[in-house]
Scaffold this motif. Structure first.
Motif, PDB file in Angstrom:
ATOM      1  N   ASN A  82       0.915  -1.154   0.000  1.00 55.51           N
ATOM      2  CA  ASN A  82       0.000   0.000   0.000  1.00 55.51           C
ATOM      3  C   ASN A  82       0.953   1.202   0.000  1.00 55.51           C
ATOM      4  O   ASN A  82       1.657   1.452   0.977  1.00 55.51           O
ATOM      5  CB  ASN A  82      -0.841  -0.053   1.279  1.00 55.51           C
ATOM      6  CG  ASN A  82      -2.062   0.837   1.308  1.00 55.51           C
ATOM      7  OD1 ASN A  82      -2.630   1.031   2.374  1.00 55.51           O
ATOM      8  ND2 ASN A  82      -2.497   1.372   0.194  1.00 55.51           N
ATOM      9  N   GLY A 129      -4.052   3.504   8.135  1.00 58.13           N
ATOM     10  CA  GLY A 129      -3.222   2.660   9.003  1.00 58.13           C
ATOM     11  C   GLY A 129      -1.855   2.367   8.403  1.00 58.13           C
ATOM     12  O   GLY A 129      -0.824   2.537   9.058  1.00 58.13           O
ATOM     13  N   ASN A 130      -1.825   1.912   7.153  1.00 59.73           N
ATOM     14  CA  ASN A 130      -0.525   1.651   6.521  1.00 59.73           C
ATOM     15  C   ASN A 130       0.220   2.965   6.349  1.00 59.73           C
ATOM     16  O   ASN A 130       1.446   3.021   6.467  1.00 59.73           O
ATOM     17  CB  ASN A 130      -0.708   0.988   5.152  1.00 59.73           C
ATOM     18  CG  ASN A 130      -1.146  -0.452   5.289  1.00 59.73           C
ATOM     19  OD1 ASN A 130      -0.661  -1.173   6.137  1.00 59.73           O
ATOM     20  ND2 ASN A 130      -2.086  -0.860   4.459  1.00 59.73           N
ATOM     21  N   ASN A 172     -12.260   5.950   9.998  1.00 55.96           N
ATOM     22  CA  ASN A 172     -12.810   5.906   8.642  1.00 55.96           C
ATOM     23  C   ASN A 172     -13.746   4.693   8.542  1.00 55.96           C
ATOM     24  O   ASN A 172     -13.636   3.742   9.307  1.00 55.96           O
ATOM     25  CB  ASN A 172     -11.692   5.895   7.582  1.00 55.96           C
ATOM     26  CG  ASN A 172     -10.707   4.753   7.750  1.00 55.96           C
ATOM     27  OD1 ASN A 172     -10.737   4.035   8.743  1.00 55.96           O
ATOM     28  ND2 ASN A 172      -9.840   4.582   6.786  1.00 55.96           N
ATOM     29  N   ASN A 174     -15.048   1.829   2.834  1.00 58.09           N
ATOM     30  CA  ASN A 174     -14.054   0.817   2.488  1.00 58.09           C
ATOM     31  C   ASN A 174     -14.733  -0.533   2.719  1.00 58.09           C
ATOM     32  O   ASN A 174     -15.544  -0.669   3.647  1.00 58.09           O
ATOM     33  CB  ASN A 174     -12.839   0.939   3.407  1.00 58.09           C
ATOM     34  CG  ASN A 174     -12.130   2.273   3.260  1.00 58.09           C
ATOM     35  OD1 ASN A 174     -11.453   2.527   2.287  1.00 58.09           O
ATOM     36  ND2 ASN A 174     -12.296   3.168   4.252  1.00 58.09           N
ATOM     37  N   GLU A 195     -10.855  -0.278  -1.438  1.00 57.96           N
ATOM     38  CA  GLU A 195     -10.765   0.946  -0.644  1.00 57.96           C
ATOM     39  C   GLU A 195     -11.575   2.080  -1.249  1.00 57.96           C
ATOM     40  O   GLU A 195     -11.509   2.318  -2.460  1.00 57.96           O
ATOM     41  CB  GLU A 195      -9.309   1.416  -0.557  1.00 57.96           C
ATOM     42  CG  GLU A 195      -8.507   0.680   0.469  1.00 57.96           C
ATOM     43  CD  GLU A 195      -7.182   1.373   0.724  1.00 57.96           C
ATOM     44  OE1 GLU A 195      -7.133   2.617   0.701  1.00 57.96           O
ATOM     45  OE2 GLU A 195      -6.200   0.656   0.932  1.00 57.96           O
ATOM     46  N   ARG A 196     -12.246   2.790  -0.369  1.00 61.97           N
ATOM     47  CA  ARG A 196     -12.890   4.047  -0.760  1.00 61.97           C
ATOM     48  C   ARG A 196     -11.841   4.959  -1.380  1.00 61.97           C
ATOM     49  O   ARG A 196     -10.774   5.172  -0.787  1.00 61.97           O
ATOM     50  CB  ARG A 196     -13.483   4.680   0.514  1.00 61.97           C
ATOM     51  CG  ARG A 196     -14.078   6.036   0.320  1.00 61.97           C
ATOM     52  CD  ARG A 196     -14.630   6.591   1.616  1.00 61.97           C
ATOM     53  NE  ARG A 196     -13.586   6.931   2.604  1.00 61.97           N
ATOM     54  CZ  ARG A 196     -13.796   7.619   3.707  1.00 61.97           C
ATOM     55  NH1 ARG A 196     -15.011   8.032   4.012  1.00 61.97           N
ATOM     56  NH2 ARG A 196     -12.807   7.874   4.553  1.00 61.97           N
ATOM     57  N   CYS A 253      -4.488  -2.789   3.651  1.00 65.48           N
ATOM     58  CA  CYS A 253      -5.250  -1.692   4.244  1.00 65.48           C
ATOM     59  C   CYS A 253      -5.197  -1.858   5.750  1.00 65.48           C
ATOM     60  O   CYS A 253      -5.759  -2.819   6.292  1.00 65.48           O
ATOM     61  CB  CYS A 253      -6.685  -1.751   3.731  1.00 65.48           C
ATOM     62  SG  CYS A 253      -7.782  -0.600   4.513  1.00 65.48           S
ATOM     63  N   GLY A 254      -4.480  -0.959   6.418  1.00 69.42           N
ATOM     64  CA  GLY A 254      -4.258  -1.094   7.854  1.00 69.42           C
ATOM     65  C   GLY A 254      -5.519  -0.897   8.671  1.00 69.42           C
ATOM     66  O   GLY A 254      -5.856  -1.727   9.522  1.00 69.42           O
ATOM     67  N   THR A 255      -6.231   0.196   8.416  1.00 66.62           N
ATOM     68  CA  THR A 255      -7.480   0.411   9.164  1.00 66.62           C
ATOM     69  C   THR A 255      -8.464  -0.720   8.856  1.00 66.62           C
ATOM     70  O   THR A 255      -9.205  -1.154   9.739  1.00 66.62           O
ATOM     71  CB  THR A 255      -8.113   1.778   8.834  1.00 66.62           C
ATOM     72  OG1 THR A 255      -8.213   1.934   7.414  1.00 66.62           O
ATOM     73  CG2 THR A 255      -7.321   2.921   9.426  1.00 66.62           C
TER      74      THR A 255
HETATM   75  C1  ZDR Z   1      -7.200   1.731   4.000  1.00 67.90           C
HETATM   76  C2  ZDR Z   1      -5.993   2.563   4.201  1.00 67.90           C
HETATM   77  N1  ZDR Z   1      -5.105   2.418   3.081  1.00 67.90           N
HETATM   78  C3  ZDR Z   1      -5.278   2.095   5.459  1.00 67.90           C
HETATM   79  O1  ZDR Z   1      -4.183   1.506   5.362  1.00 67.90           O
HETATM   80  O2  ZDR Z   1      -5.834   2.255   6.529  1.00 67.90           O
HETATM   81  C4  ZDR Z   1      -6.478   3.950   4.413  1.00 67.90           C
HETATM   82  C5  ZDR Z   1      -6.708   4.789   3.181  1.00 67.90           C
HETATM   83  C6  ZDR Z   1      -7.962   5.585   3.324  1.00 67.90           C
HETATM   84  C7  ZDR Z   1      -9.134   4.880   2.763  1.00 67.90           C
HETATM   85  N2  ZDR Z   1      -9.013   4.726   1.330  1.00 67.90           N
HETATM   86  C8  ZDR Z   1     -10.367   5.753   3.089  1.00 67.90           C
HETATM   87  O3  ZDR Z   1     -10.852   5.632   4.231  1.00 67.90           O
HETATM   88  O4  ZDR Z   1     -10.855   6.525   2.253  1.00 67.90           O
END
Ligand code: ZDR
Length: 285
Positions: free
Chosen positions: A13, A76-77, A164, A197, A215-216, A224-226
């Motif tokens: 990511n 998160g990432n 998010n 997401n 991902e959104r 995707c960390g979150t």
């Molecule tokens: C998912 C994400 N890459 C992470 O690692 O947490 C965060 C990116 C933001 C996500 N695309 C959004 O909430 O719009």
């Protein structure tokens, strides 16, 4: 004018990191960020992250634009990459420092660990429909294993916000999900007023799950960390997962722990510098 950037990734990511410590607003517009993220006409990335001056009792502020120019609350990432980036800027890359980072999702605390790992205190998950946000339940209700019909298919979904929005569904085989078709249908479904997401989770064992993500604002990504945090929370709420679970993503593994007593979620995984360079934006604000 030229702008210096450094490219990092967390399990594939990938992000363009900008040293924005000299001013409180990002030096690039969402449109410029979108152009830089283009993999053919730009540098190529899933998002652009800015290291900004601190706010309140913090060390730095993080802002991020997705590759479509939208602005998520958290990443998160991305925050693991930001921790490595600021440690590199400060000459602290060998230390085991903990940073307090102001984000639109509150104060998040990444800690540098040996071998390029970063352990992040991601704060608590938010579970009420109004906090996600989603209209799939009454505002003060949780959404746990609720049916959601998309096209001609009904999915049982659990919704979790890590700052998010995430919509999690447990499936027999994560690899067989037609992500590019169903992902956008979840992302833009009207029950998610801020879009969402979406994570498709296969339970391999209670402490090991396989995840694919749409991902959104960024589409299919390698990690995707979150989303991994939200998925383990959803797994615990539905009785599928242990509180400490390894999440296998296309780009590698993350360890997620949901601490019962403190109600906080911890994420441990790598962040790696790939290259640095300069670019020449057409306009700057
Ligand atoms: C998912 C994400 N890459 C992470 O690692 O947490 C965060 C990116 C933001 C996500 N695309 C959004 O909430 O719009």
């Amino acid at each position: 004018m030229t702008v210096e950037f450094t490219k990092y990734h967390g399990l594939g990511n990938d992000f363009i990191l900008i040293d924005n410590r000299h001013q409180a607003e990002p030096i690039l517009s969402p449109d410029e960020a979108m152009e830089l993220c283009d993999r053919n006409f730009g540098i190529g990335a899933d998002g652009v992250i800015f290291a900004l001056p601190p706010q309140g009792e913090t060390d730095y502020t993080m802002r991020i634009y997705n590759s479509d120019g939208s602005e998520p609350e958290m990443c998160g990432n991305g925050i693991r990459c930001l921790a490595r980036f600021i440690a590199d800027l400060e000459g602290e890359s060998q230390s085991e420092k903990t940073y307090r980072i102001h984000t639109l999702a509150g104060v998040i605390r990444p800690k540098l660990e040996p071998q390029g790992q970063v352990r992040v205190d991601m704060g608590p998950p938010y579970l009420l429909a109004t906090e996600i946000p989603t209209t799939l339940a009454q505002p003060d209700q949780k959404v746990i294993n609720q049916p959601l019909t998309i096209g001609d298919q009904t999915w049982n979904v659990t919704c979790v916000s890590m700052g998010n929005p995430h919509c999690i569904t447990f499936v027999d085989s994560a690899d067989s999900i037609p992500l590019a078709t169903v992902g956008p249908q979840f992302e833009h479904h009207p029950i998610f007023p801020q879009r969402t997401n979406t994570e498709f989770i296969e339970i391999v064992k209670p402490n090991y799950i396989k995840m694919r993500v749409w991902e959104r604002g960024a589409g299919a990504t390698l990690a995707c960390g979150t989303g991994a945090c939200a998925s383990v929370v959803a797994g615990v709420l539905t009785g599928n997962c242990d509180r400490a679970t390894t999440v296998e993503l296309p780009g590698g593994n993350l360890l997620i722990e949901w601490d019962e007593s403190q109600q906080r979620v911890y994420m441990t995984g790598p962040a790696e510098k790939v290259f640095q360079g300069q670019f020449f934006p057409s306009t700057t604000n």
